[in-house]
Structure formats: C-alpha cells, structure tokens
Design a protein around this motif. Structure first.
Motif, mmCIF file in Angstrom:
data_model
loop_
_atom_site.group_PDB
_atom_site.id
_atom_site.type_symbol
_atom_site.label_atom_id
_atom_site.label_comp_id
_atom_site.label_asym_id
_atom_site.label_seq_id
_atom_site.Cartn_x
_atom_site.Cartn_y
_atom_site.Cartn_z
ATOM 1 N N THR A 51 71.767 -1.704 62.258
ATOM 2 C CA THR A 51 70.395 -2.176 62.466
ATOM 3 C C THR A 51 69.694 -2.539 61.161
ATOM 4 O OG1 THR A 51 69.324 0.000 62.308
ATOM 5 C CG2 THR A 51 70.202 -0.642 64.476
ATOM 6 N N THR A 52 70.358 -2.342 60.036
ATOM 7 C CA THR A 52 69.747 -2.604 58.729
ATOM 8 C C THR A 52 70.108 -4.005 58.239
ATOM 9 O OG1 THR A 52 71.605 -1.813 57.384
ATOM 10 C CG2 THR A 52 69.995 -0.151 58.156
ATOM 11 N N MET A 53 69.513 -4.393 57.124
ATOM 12 C CA MET A 53 69.805 -5.689 56.517
ATOM 13 C C MET A 53 71.262 -5.816 56.079
ATOM 14 S SD MET A 53 67.732 -5.105 52.951
ATOM 15 C CE MET A 53 68.575 -6.084 51.745
ATOM 16 N N PHE A 54 71.958 -4.680 55.926
ATOM 17 C CA PHE A 54 73.351 -4.702 55.473
ATOM 18 C C PHE A 54 74.335 -4.906 56.622
ATOM 19 C CE2 PHE A 54 70.984 -1.867 52.554
ATOM 20 C CZ PHE A 54 71.005 -2.690 51.447
ATOM 21 N N LYS A 55 73.909 -4.577 57.861
ATOM 22 C CA LYS A 55 74.694 -4.747 59.086
ATOM 23 C C LYS A 55 75.921 -3.837 59.184
ATOM 24 C CE LYS A 55 71.972 -8.035 60.415
ATOM 25 N NZ LYS A 55 70.772 -7.560 61.066
ATOM 26 N N GLU A 56 76.169 -3.044 58.153
ATOM 27 C CA GLU A 56 77.278 -2.087 58.159
ATOM 28 C C GLU A 56 76.995 -1.011 57.123
ATOM 29 O OE1 GLU A 56 81.035 -3.547 56.249
ATOM 30 O OE2 GLU A 56 79.892 -5.412 56.064
ATOM 31 N N ARG A 57 77.765 0.061 57.190
ATOM 32 C CA ARG A 57 77.582 1.149 56.224
ATOM 33 C C ARG A 57 77.859 0.659 54.810
ATOM 34 N NH1 ARG A 57 81.609 5.342 57.829
ATOM 35 N NH2 ARG A 57 80.760 6.441 56.050
ATOM 36 N N ILE A 58 77.104 1.201 53.870
ATOM 37 C CA ILE A 58 77.307 0.888 52.453
ATOM 38 C C ILE A 58 77.446 2.191 51.673
ATOM 39 C CG2 ILE A 58 76.115 -1.331 52.543
ATOM 40 C CD1 ILE A 58 73.672 0.114 51.227
ATOM 41 N N ALA A 59 78.056 2.083 50.518
ATOM 42 C CA ALA A 59 78.201 3.231 49.625
ATOM 43 C C ALA A 59 76.860 3.547 48.972
ATOM 44 C CB ALA A 59 79.253 2.937 48.556
ATOM 45 N N HIS A 60 76.671 4.795 48.592
ATOM 46 C CA HIS A 60 75.502 5.197 47.816
ATOM 47 C C HIS A 60 75.496 4.394 46.507
ATOM 48 C CE1 HIS A 60 76.551 8.707 50.282
ATOM 49 N NE2 HIS A 60 75.300 9.105 50.170
ATOM 50 N N GLY A 61 74.324 3.916 46.102
ATOM 51 C CA GLY A 61 74.238 3.187 44.839
ATOM 52 C C GLY A 61 74.722 4.009 43.666
ATOM 53 N N MET A 62 74.360 5.271 43.654
ATOM 54 C CA MET A 62 74.734 6.113 42.519
ATOM 55 C C MET A 62 76.211 6.477 42.510
ATOM 56 S SD MET A 62 72.241 5.993 40.564
ATOM 57 C CE MET A 62 72.880 7.076 39.315
ATOM 58 N N PHE A 63 76.931 6.170 43.595
ATOM 59 C CA PHE A 63 78.396 6.319 43.540
ATOM 60 C C PHE A 63 78.935 5.375 42.465
ATOM 61 C CE2 PHE A 63 82.708 5.121 44.827
ATOM 62 C CZ PHE A 63 83.314 6.365 44.837
ATOM 63 N N SER A 64 78.414 4.140 42.424
ATOM 64 C CA SER A 64 78.812 3.203 41.372
ATOM 65 C C SER A 64 78.410 3.741 40.001
ATOM 66 C CB SER A 64 78.175 1.826 41.599
ATOM 67 O OG SER A 64 78.637 1.261 42.800
ATOM 68 N N GLY A 65 77.229 4.374 39.937
ATOM 69 C CA GLY A 65 76.797 5.001 38.691
ATOM 70 C C GLY A 65 77.756 6.094 38.249
ATOM 71 N N ALA A 66 78.263 6.846 39.209
ATOM 72 C CA ALA A 66 79.226 7.904 38.896
ATOM 73 C C ALA A 66 80.529 7.310 38.362
ATOM 74 C CB ALA A 66 79.485 8.768 40.122
#
Length: 156
Positions: A51-66
């Motif tokens: 139901t979001t603008m992404f239309k599917e699950r996304i990874a946490h942004g800070m996962f990329s930071g990690a």
C-alpha cells in the motif's frame, strides 16, 4: 576464521578505492529489525508495504549504513579505524534480493590521522542507492587481525 589487513594512514592515497558487496536477504531484514528495534511494517509486512509508494517491502535505510561501516572497518582503511562522522543520503529504495556494492574512495587526508572518504552504495543495476561521506581516524600501524566467526542464528 578469516583475516583482514588494514591500510595505515601513511599508506593511504587520495583516489584510492575499495569495495564490499552483499546481497540483502530476508534473514538480514529480520535480524536488523530485531537488533535496531525498527519494526516499521514497510520492512516486515508485505501486505502493508504493497500500500506504500514502494509497492513492496524494502530494506531499512540504515542497513546500507551498516554495510558502509563494515566496508570501512574491514576493507579500507580496515581494522583499527575509528569512525568520527557519516553524512548519508538515501537515493533509491533497497529491495530484498538486491546485491549492494559499497564503493569507498579516499577524498582527503587531514591532520591527526583523519581521512575523508566517499561512501557510495550501488545496487546490481549500478544505480546509486546511498550517497555519503565519512570522516575517520585511520590506523597508525599496519596490522592483520583474525575476524571473529559469529554463531549461526536462526529466525523462528
């Protein structure tokens, strides 16, 4: 166990690069949610995420930071590096199954062993998903260390 060697301050050169890659798996999302406490349904609930603008699950942004932190700590400069700051800009969503490549580049050597590093993350399509810059304190001496092997963790 595996080993990791660092590049001490004196050996670092402006323009020097390194990369670190990892594929985002379901296990990563579950463990990151557990460790961080971020249980936002856009990361964990497919029905909600649809139901979001992404239309599917996304990874946490800070996962990329990690992953950026892992690249700096284990690749360039490597073990003994101290993080001072990180500027980060999330450009595109990271999806489950994406293979992320952290690309580091030495931008500037500063006094007192400090170094500015470009910290960019690209997906398997070579799209820039995270852009940033870190300041670190580089190790003073070259060393090779044993990296601890972590126990297997199951998701139940």
């Amino acid at each position: 166990m595996s080993q990791s060697s660092n590049t001490p301050y004196e050996a670092l050169e402006v323009g020097q690069t390194a990369s670190y890659s990892r594929t985002v798996e379901e296990r990563d999302i579950q463990l990151f949610a557990a460790v961080s406490g971020d249980h936002n349904p856009v990361h964990l609930d497919a029905g909600y995420a649809a139901t979001t603008m992404f239309k599917e699950r996304i990874a946490h942004g800070m996962f990329s930071g990690a992953l950026i932190s892992a690249a700096v700590a284990c690749t360039l400069p490597g073990p003994g590096t101290i993080y001072v700051s990180q500027q980060i800009s999330f450009r595109k969503p990271v999806k489950l199954g994406d293979t992320l490549s952290v690309r580091l580049e030495i931008l500037e050597k500063l006094p007192k062993f400090r170094v500015r590093i470009a910290t960019r993350v690209f997906n398997q399509h070579d799209d820039l998903v995270v852009d940033g810059e870190a300041e670190i304190i580089a190790p003073r001496k070259q060393q090779t260390v044993e990296l601890t092997t972590l126990p297997a963790i199951s998701i139940g």
